[in-house]
Structures are given as C-alpha cells and as structure tokens.
Design a protein around this motif. Structure first.
Motif, short mmCIF file in Angstrom:
data_model
loop_
_atom_site.label_atom_id
_atom_site.label_comp_id
_atom_site.label_asym_id
_atom_site.label_seq_id
_atom_site.Cartn_x
_atom_site.Cartn_y
_atom_site.Cartn_z
N GLU A 173 45.87 38.72 36.75
CA GLU A 173 44.76 37.82 37.06
C GLU A 173 44.80 36.60 36.18
O GLU A 173 44.33 35.53 36.56
CB GLU A 173 43.43 38.52 36.77
CG GLU A 173 43.01 39.57 37.75
CD GLU A 173 41.62 40.05 37.38
OE1 GLU A 173 40.66 39.64 38.04
OE2 GLU A 173 41.49 40.82 36.40
N THR A 233 37.29 37.21 32.52
CA THR A 233 38.69 36.82 32.74
C THR A 233 38.80 35.30 32.88
O THR A 233 39.72 34.68 32.36
CB THR A 233 39.22 37.54 33.99
OG1 THR A 233 39.04 38.95 33.79
CG2 THR A 233 40.69 37.25 34.22
N GLU A 275 42.13 43.50 29.92
CA GLU A 275 40.89 44.27 29.85
C GLU A 275 41.12 45.56 29.08
O GLU A 275 42.02 46.32 29.39
CB GLU A 275 40.41 44.60 31.27
CG GLU A 275 39.03 45.19 31.28
CD GLU A 275 38.58 45.57 32.68
OE1 GLU A 275 38.89 44.83 33.63
OE2 GLU A 275 37.93 46.61 32.80
MG LIG Z 1 37.99 40.58 34.41
#
Ligand SMILES: [Mg+2]
Ligand SMILES: Nc1ncnc2c1ncn2[C@@H]1O[C@H](COP(=O)(O)OP(=O)(O)OP(=O)(O)O)[C@@H](O)[C@H]1O
Length: 394
Positions: free
Chosen positions: A223, A199, A268
C-alpha cells in the motif's frame, strides 16, 4: 443496456473465453463478443467491451465506484447492501448485485484476479487487484450468506505533507514538527482507529525522507507508495495450497536488517512481528516507523504489550524495548459524524517514555480536536529538546 440485460450475452462470452489459455487479450474479447451473435455498432461495441472487461476482469457493477476519485472504500455485505466511503463516512448505494450467489461469484472472480483462490477450503482472502486495489473477502459459511467484500482503493501517488496541511488533516503549525521528526530520524508510530489515514500519513512522511537514504518497507499487502527514489518494498506471502512457502512479517523484518536499510518501515504492526521490529530498532536502526491500530495515543502502550505478548514478551521487556525503539506517537482521528465536513485529522503528537513506576506511557506534546486551536501538552518541552533547534519547531 444494463449489466443484467447483458447477462445472457456475457454468459456466452465467458464460456468462449474459458477456452482461451491464460488471460484473454482485448482482441480475443472482441472476437468472443462478436461470436456471441450480437450485432453492435462501434460505440455500442466499445460500451459492451468495457462492460465485459469490468465483468470478467474488474469489479463488475462496483467498477464505477473504484473509478470514482473520491471513493476510498467499497463494502459489500450482500446483493443489495453496497456501501461506499467518499470521505464523508459510509453511504449506502442503490446498486443491485443480483443474488447472494452472484456476490459470491464476484468475490471468487476478484480473488482470482488478485492471484488468490477463494473456495470452501480457503474461505477468506486478502489480495491486491491488478490496479492496486486492496481486496478482502470472506464467503459462506464464514459470513451469513454469499460473500462479504471489502475493497480499499489505492491512491496512485502519495499525498504531500503540504496537501495534508491544505486539507486540514495536519494543522499548519505542526508541519515543521512533523518535518523535524523525519529529518532528525526520530522513530515514530502512527496510530489511529481503522481507516483514519495512518497509511496515508506514513506515506506522506516517508516522502520527506532524505533522498540519499534507503527505505525498506514491509507490508502484508503493498500500500505504501512514498514519493521517494529509493524504496524497496517487501510483501508477506501466504502459504500455498499445500501449506508451504509462507513468508511472514517477522521473517521480512529480519531479512530487511540485512539489506542495509536506512529506514525500516513496517506498514502495520499487527502481531508477533512487533518483537522483531522492537529488536531491530534497539540494535542501531534509527528512524524506523510503523502504523498501529489504537483508539487513542494513550492506548498505544497497551496495544504494543498485547501484540508483543503474542510473541511471548512480558510487559517489562516491552516497556524496556519500546521506549528506546520509538520516540514519538502520531495519532489520527476521524470526526465523529459522517456527512459534509467529516474529516481525518492528526489529533496528537506524543512522546513515548516510562513513568515513575517504570510503566510504558505516552505523554501528549501537542493535541488538537480538529477544529479549534491546537494545544501544547506536558511532553512539549521534551519533544522540542529531542527535535533540536531545527527551523520553526520552537
Ligand atoms: Mg493502513
Ligand atoms: N487526507 C485525506 N484526504 C483524502 N483521502 C484520504 C486522506 N487520508 C486518507 N484518505 C483515504 O482514506 C482511506 C483510508 O486511509 P488509510 O489507508 O491511510 O487509513 P488507515 O488508517 O491506514 O486504514 P487501515 O486501518 O485500514 O490500515 C484511503 O483510501 C485513503 O486514500
């Protein structure tokens, strides 16, 4: 005064605040502390307030780890089993959270702070705390006793690619290649095992996207905070107590297509939504990207096949779609041993293609073991070709 010694006072304060409708204000907390009968000087009062707030709204004893800029993960397996990751692998702390019941109560309180419930009817939770920290927790009987809590600290700003080069996450020679991947709108997958920095790298790369482009991100929990002026963030929603109102990642990918995205980003790939992403990237949407869990770049095809199987796609369909959806895999690793010198690093840049038997394969173009000199692999000429004559790639 430690949190334990303050427990009776806190119980009184909590009791008083439970009568307040909605989240109590700072003034109401001060009143409740004073009404608890404790006489304190101003410094002690401020200290007490910080403790009460940490206890009531924050992560209690764990808050100091979340406030530590080096800490990325805080993991609680039991009252005396608290681990933190300060970038050198997991380290056990000497924190004592009391009893299994106290750990459970902490998990419930954190879930509530993230707007979710955690109880017998719903014993697992995935939430975001108000400060952005990602919370995952399960309670008994899903875990052996009390609760198991996993906290992932969110960085307030994305790393720049230059910073990742400085800290040797990216070998210097590869920076032009990664920049060209973004500039040439090559679709890519960032792969790696859990916690390897997927990420983080994705956010850094998205920060390089042309300022004129519109980025739509799709995530389970927010995120990705790239340094870019035009980002629309879509976050999946779990069903409510009655089981309705869910918006899953597949639905979000389909919605994103109608939002005139220049870049579709799936935080994701972890389930059937891979089908929607493959479809999207096969229907004229270039420059898409996603992260995927895989222990090696070479495992990515099998991983995609397994995920797409969840959506009823067969191997042939996945191979045909994936090869035109994704051009490149950027793989991350962590050094094997914890301790000083332990790092996360980009270990491979590879090309997605089909082999002579038409199977989906990933061919290394660049590889690095994190210490020595990076190497070129069989896929390098084709990658150079794909990236064009841009600056510094050749
Ligand atoms: Mg991640
Ligand atoms: N180069 C780096 N320097 C310092 N911290 C880093 C670096 N890369 C990643 N981190 C930190 O490590 C933690 C894990 O990184 P990240 O969330 O990017 O990993 P991930 O592979 O996406 O994890 P997951 O498998 O849980 O999705 C984060 O808290 C992140 O801030």
């Amino acid at each position: 005064m430690s949190m334990r010694e303050g427990e009776p006072v806190l119980a009184g304060v909590r009791e008083r605040l439970s009568r307040v409708a909605g989240p109590p204000t700072r003034a109401q907390v001060v009143d409740a502390v004073q009404a608890s009968g404790l006489v304190l000087g101003s410094t002690a009062l401020a200290e007490m307030l910080a403790q009460v707030r940490a206890e009531l709204f924050g992560a209690g004893e764990l808050q100091r780890f979340l406030d530590d800029p080096l800490v990325t993960d805080v993991l609680v397996n039991g009252p005396a089993e608290v681990w933190v990751d300060r970038g050198r692998g997991l380290e056990r702390t000497d924190v004592d959270l009391g009893t299994a019941q106290d750990v459970r109560e902490l998990a419930v309180r954190l879930a509530a702070a993230g707007g979710q419930r955690l109880d017998d009817a719903s014993p697992t939770v995935d939430a975001r705390l108000p400060d952005g920290t990602r919370l995952h927790a399960v309670i008994e009987p899903v875990c052996a006793s009390g609760a198991v809590i996993s906290l992932r600290v969110l960085r307030a700003r994305a790393f720049t690619v230059a910073e990742l080069v400085e800290t040797w996450m990216i070998p210097p020679g590869w920076e032009p290649v990664l920049r060209a991947v973004v500039r040439e709108r090559v679709s890519f997958l960032v792969s790696g095992a859990t916690g390897t920095g997927k990420t983080t790298l994705l956010a850094a790369l998205l920060s390089l996207v042309d300022r004129g482009e519109r980025i739509v991100t799709i995530e389970e929990a927010r995120e990705l905070v790239p340094d870019h002026p035009h980002v629309v963030s879509l976050v999946a929603r779990r069903p409510n107590v009655e089981g309705s109102g869910a918006v899953d990642l597949s639905a979000l990918v389909r919605n994103a297509l109608r939002m005139r995205p220049d870049r579709i980003v799936l935080g994701e790939c972890r389930g059937a939504e891979v089908r929607d992403v493959l479809t999207a990237l096969n229907t004229g949407h270039e420059g898409g990207c996603a992260t995927v869990h895989a222990n090696a770049a070479g495992d990515v095809p099998a991983r995609l096949e397994a995920l797409a199987a969840l959506a009823g796609m067969d191997r042939e369909a996945v191979a045909a779609q994936a090869v035109s959806a994704f051009d490149v895999v950027i793989h991350l690793r962590r050094t094997r041993h914890a301790g000083e010198g332990a790092r996360r690093f980009v270990s491979e840049v590879a090309l997605v293609r089909r082999d002579e038997r038409d199977r989906l394969v990933v061919t290394p173009a660049l590889t690095w073991n994190g210490v020595g000199a990076p190497q070129e692999g069989g896929g390098w000429p084709a990658l150079v070709e794909r990236l064009g004559p841009g600056e510094g790639v050749r």
